[in-house]
Design a protein around this motif. Structure first.
Motif, short mmCIF file in Angstrom:
data_model
loop_
_atom_site.label_atom_id
_atom_site.label_comp_id
_atom_site.label_asym_id
_atom_site.label_seq_id
_atom_site.Cartn_x
_atom_site.Cartn_y
_atom_site.Cartn_z
N THR A 1 -5.26 -8.31 -0.86
CA THR A 1 -6.45 -7.91 -0.10
C THR A 1 -7.64 -8.83 -0.39
O THR A 1 -8.51 -9.01 0.47
N VAL B 1 -6.89 3.90 2.35
CA VAL B 1 -7.00 2.44 2.30
C VAL B 1 -5.99 1.78 3.23
O VAL B 1 -6.25 0.71 3.81
N GLU C 1 -15.13 -2.10 7.03
CA GLU C 1 -13.81 -1.75 6.46
C GLU C 1 -13.33 -2.78 5.46
O GLU C 1 -12.73 -2.43 4.44
N THR D 1 -8.31 -1.28 -3.65
CA THR D 1 -7.08 -1.79 -4.27
C THR D 1 -7.32 -2.16 -5.73
O THR D 1 -6.43 -1.98 -6.57
N SER E 1 0.83 -1.21 0.00
CA SER E 1 0.00 0.00 0.00
C SER E 1 0.86 1.26 0.00
O SER E 1 0.58 2.22 -0.73
N VAL F 1 -11.62 -2.27 1.37
CA VAL F 1 -10.22 -2.50 1.03
C VAL F 1 -10.01 -3.16 -0.34
O VAL F 1 -9.25 -2.64 -1.17
N ALA G 1 -6.99 -0.90 6.11
CA ALA G 1 -6.39 -2.23 6.21
C ALA G 1 -5.82 -2.47 7.60
O ALA G 1 -5.94 -3.58 8.15
#
Length: 401
Positions: A385, A323, A280, A288, A227, A284, A327
């Motif tokens: 992810t 993001v 959440e 991504t 990330s 993610v 994560a």
């Protein structure tokens, strides 16, 4: 009900407003600092690398100790260390002292991270992702405002040091708040509640799967690196890519960074609004995937100026809009007993990316190939992810709230 820890959260957010300034304050004042230290601007800018060294030095240990001794001491330690950096730079006679102070600034960031991210998750247990993503907004606000302060001081022929005094003054205020109050929830009690919730979710899922430190921990640490690498690559080379590969004029190429930043801010705002309704873990993989597609299109169609502007916005939205913080929040659900520890591991991986990615850029050289590297990294991030989401569903039996 009104959350009694909201003033504490606000103080934490203002610390990160200052951190946003601290990240770019050396580069923004490079000319003045080079004159102060009797060196070139290039040598002055080299001090920036010290921040990364400082972060790596103490992230892991401060994360573990944060779980043991609580969040408040590390927030206070971060404030004091950052204050020493801001005032010390103004008094530093050469780059050697400045480099040492830069290491202290990186350490200050680590102290704040390991106290603040777990602290916010404990202050807002039902809005963990949103509370952490808002930190990104305060960082962006600090980075947005500081260049105007620096340019305003220069235009008014005022001392550049005021750009250091202002964030230092904010730190004095937040330190006094924590010194004379600034209560945090009992992290041990919150941990017990989180562990009970996790155990209950596992039982409801009717399976015998438990979070695995090697499988799940490795997936998250990989994403901590990925990330940071994804948006760091783009943010560092976006202007050069627009000019060298896209054939854009200098002003247009520089504007790509502005659109990138705008995308980041818009994502933070959207995530903050939707965070109470959407888990959440649902954000993610989507973010991504969006980052991968946007960077891929940027690599495929670099000469379309209008498209490049749109894609710069989208890359900022998907890759740099929080993001990473989301994560981390999901990782804390997997390992509720060690929020500080997982913060340390996760951001150490990100710090390693900040060190190694510039080496890759220098080694590859060609901007088109560097962008392709980012395409590959973003693809790995999406796959990673996706695996995390699969593990989450097996562990908790659901993806939605």
């Amino acid at each position: 009900m009104k959350n009694k820890y909201t003033p504490t959260a606000l103080a934490l957010y203002f610390n990160y407003f200052v951190h946003g300034m601290g990240v770019i304050i050396l580069s923004q004042n490079a000319a003045a600092l080079a004159k102060q230290w009797g060196t070139s601007q290039t040598a002055a800018l080299a001090v920036v690398s010290a921040l990364g060294i400082g972060r790596i030095i103490n992230l892991l240990i401060s994360g573990v100790l944060s779980d043991k001794f609580g969040r408040k001491p590390f927030v206070q330690l971060g404030i004091v260390t950052y204050f020493i950096f801001f005032i010390g730079i103004l008094l530093s006679p050469n780059t050697v002292i400045a480099y040492i102070l830069g290491i202290l600034a990186g350490m200050a960031n680590s102290f704040l991270d390991t106290g603040t991210y777990p602290g916010l998750m404990e202050i807002y247990p039902n809005s963990k992702g949103t509370s952490n993503v808002v930190l990104k907004a305060f960082i962006s606000a600090g980075q947005f405002l500081l260049p105007f302060i620096v340019s305003g001081l220069a235009a008014a022929h005022m001392w550049y040091g005021w750009s250091f005094i202002i964030p230092a003054a904010i730190l004095v205020i937040t330190f006094l708040y924590f010194l004379f109050g600034g209560a945090f929830p009992d992290s041990n009690e919150v941990t017990k509640e989180d562990e009970e919730k996790a155990k209950k979710a596992e039982e409801q899922a009717n399976n015998n799967i438990a979070s695995n430190v090697w499988i799940d921990g490795t997936l998250f640490i990989i994403y901590g690196y990925i990330s940071q690498a994804t948006f760091y690559l783009v943010s560092q080379m976006l202007t050069q890519y627009g000019q060298q590969v896209g054939g854009m004029a200098q002003a247009s190429a520089h504007s790509l960074v502005s659109w990138y930043s705008l995308g980041s801010i818009c994502c933070v705002l959207l995530t903050a609004v939707l965070g109470k309704k959407i888990s959440e873990i649902q954000f993610v993989p989507v973010y991504t995937l969006g980052a991968f597609v946007s960077i891929l299109l940027m690599w495929l169609f670099p000469t379309n100026a209008a498209l490049m502007i749109i894609l710069a916005f989208l890359v900022g939205f998907f890759a740099a809009g929080g993001v990473m913080q989301l994560a981390l929040t999901v990782m804390a659900e997997f390992f509720p007993a060690g929020k500080g520890t997982v913060t340390g591991f996760f951001y150490t991986a990100g710090s390693i990316a900040s060190f190694t990615i510039p080496l890759f850029i220098g080694w590859i050289g060609n901007m088109k190939n560097v962008m392709f590297l980012d395409v590959i990294i973003a693809l790995i991030g999406f796959i990673d992810t996706l695996l995390i989401a699969i593990r989450y569903k097996k562990l908790f039996g659901k993806l939605s709230k």
